[in-house]
Scaffold this active site. Sequence first.
Site, PDB file in Angstrom:
ATOM      1  N   SER A 267     -43.823  30.121  -2.184  1.00  0.00           N
ATOM      2  CA  SER A 267     -45.190  30.488  -1.799  1.00  0.00           C
ATOM      3  C   SER A 267     -46.229  29.899  -2.737  1.00  0.00           C
ATOM      4  O   SER A 267     -47.387  29.732  -2.340  1.00  0.00           O
ATOM      5  CB  SER A 267     -45.332  32.010  -1.753  1.00  0.00           C
ATOM      6  N   HIS A 321     -49.446  33.007  -6.536  1.00  0.00           N
ATOM      7  CA  HIS A 321     -50.154  32.560  -5.332  1.00  0.00           C
ATOM      8  C   HIS A 321     -51.516  31.981  -5.675  1.00  0.00           C
ATOM      9  O   HIS A 321     -51.895  30.905  -5.184  1.00  0.00           O
ATOM     10  CB  HIS A 321     -50.315  33.729  -4.359  1.00  0.00           C
TER      11      HIS A 321
END
Length: 392
Positions: A267, A321
């Site tokens: 991610s 992230h």
Amino acid sequence: MCSKEAWDHFLFVPPSAAAPRRGCKGAAKRRSDFGCFLQAPTKVALTIRKAPPSQSNQVTTVARRRRATDDEDDKRSMKDAAMLGVGAVAGAASAFAASAAAPAGAAALLLKTSMMAAPPPPMPMTRAEIEAQYLRENWSLLDMLLPNFNTDTFIWRMSMIQLVNYGAALLLGNVMGEPKLCSLYLLGASWGPAIAGGALWRLILPMLLHANALHISFNLFFQLRIGFTMEKQFGRRKFCLLYLFCGFLGNLLSVVSNPYKLAVGASTSGFGLLGVWFAEVLLTWDLLGPSRSRLAMWFGFMISSCIMMSTLSPSVDFMGHFGGAFAGFLLAIILADMDEEHRPSWYKNAKTMAKGTTAFLIIGGLLKAITFGPDGPVPYCGTIFNPRIFPF
């Protein structure tokens, strides 16, 4: 009687002086009777040979006049017959054409098509292009879910490697279908004390690992959804650099913020692709026109969704992230190559600031993670070929 027998009898039987000469009456009116037409000039010629010498000139003149008249009548009769024949043939042809109009039209179309120049032969396709074309023709749902699907891409191969690594983690050890923590650690999960000890590969390998089936499914779909189109746009080399750098810087910032966190997942690279997209929109903001409001709403929705998802689950690496997205934003501005007429006024300043910020984050993050990072604890999970058995 004007027939072949009468014509033969006239030629080979000399005429009698007592018998009166008889021709075919009405020969000028019935020119279609070829027997009488041939009989008239021949009778005149025989009469000329039988005429006395004193009347030779007169008879010759009369014969010539009659022959000229007969020749003219002959030409007229032949012309009339020809016109009648042409009319008959034209009528028959018209009837035939009317009865076969559709086949004749089709034949003409085929003839016209056959006279057209043949198109050039198509260029040979690669195996990946053939597979992609087959999938596009037979799986329209795949095109809708994964635009520009192509197996000959970096993002596709990276996704396959991630699947293989997930299977290897399960084989090393799993609990109810999820890889054990030691399995992830042995395969290269991010761990601050190990990185401080010199295991810098743990800043790259975490993007190849995933914690469970839902984790890998979401990340693969997310990166393939936007990765195919982005790789086609930027090219394989530039896209590969963007993907790997976003994962690296995201993992580095994650370790700096919390070194005692075992982190895995692609991610960081996936959010990096969103950062690249955001930088592209920002650089071309003046050229977007009416689509600005729609893009602003879309980015607002994505950012709010990511923040909400990160706060709801404590296991989500929010700093990873954010670091990946910020890395993609910075590197996209550095690698941007816009035409001068399309560049915004702050284009050069943005490039300079992006380069300085990127250098600061890399150098400062490595110093913090290695030099000032914790020395332990380092889990002892054995080796890949001889892992220790743990219940977790």
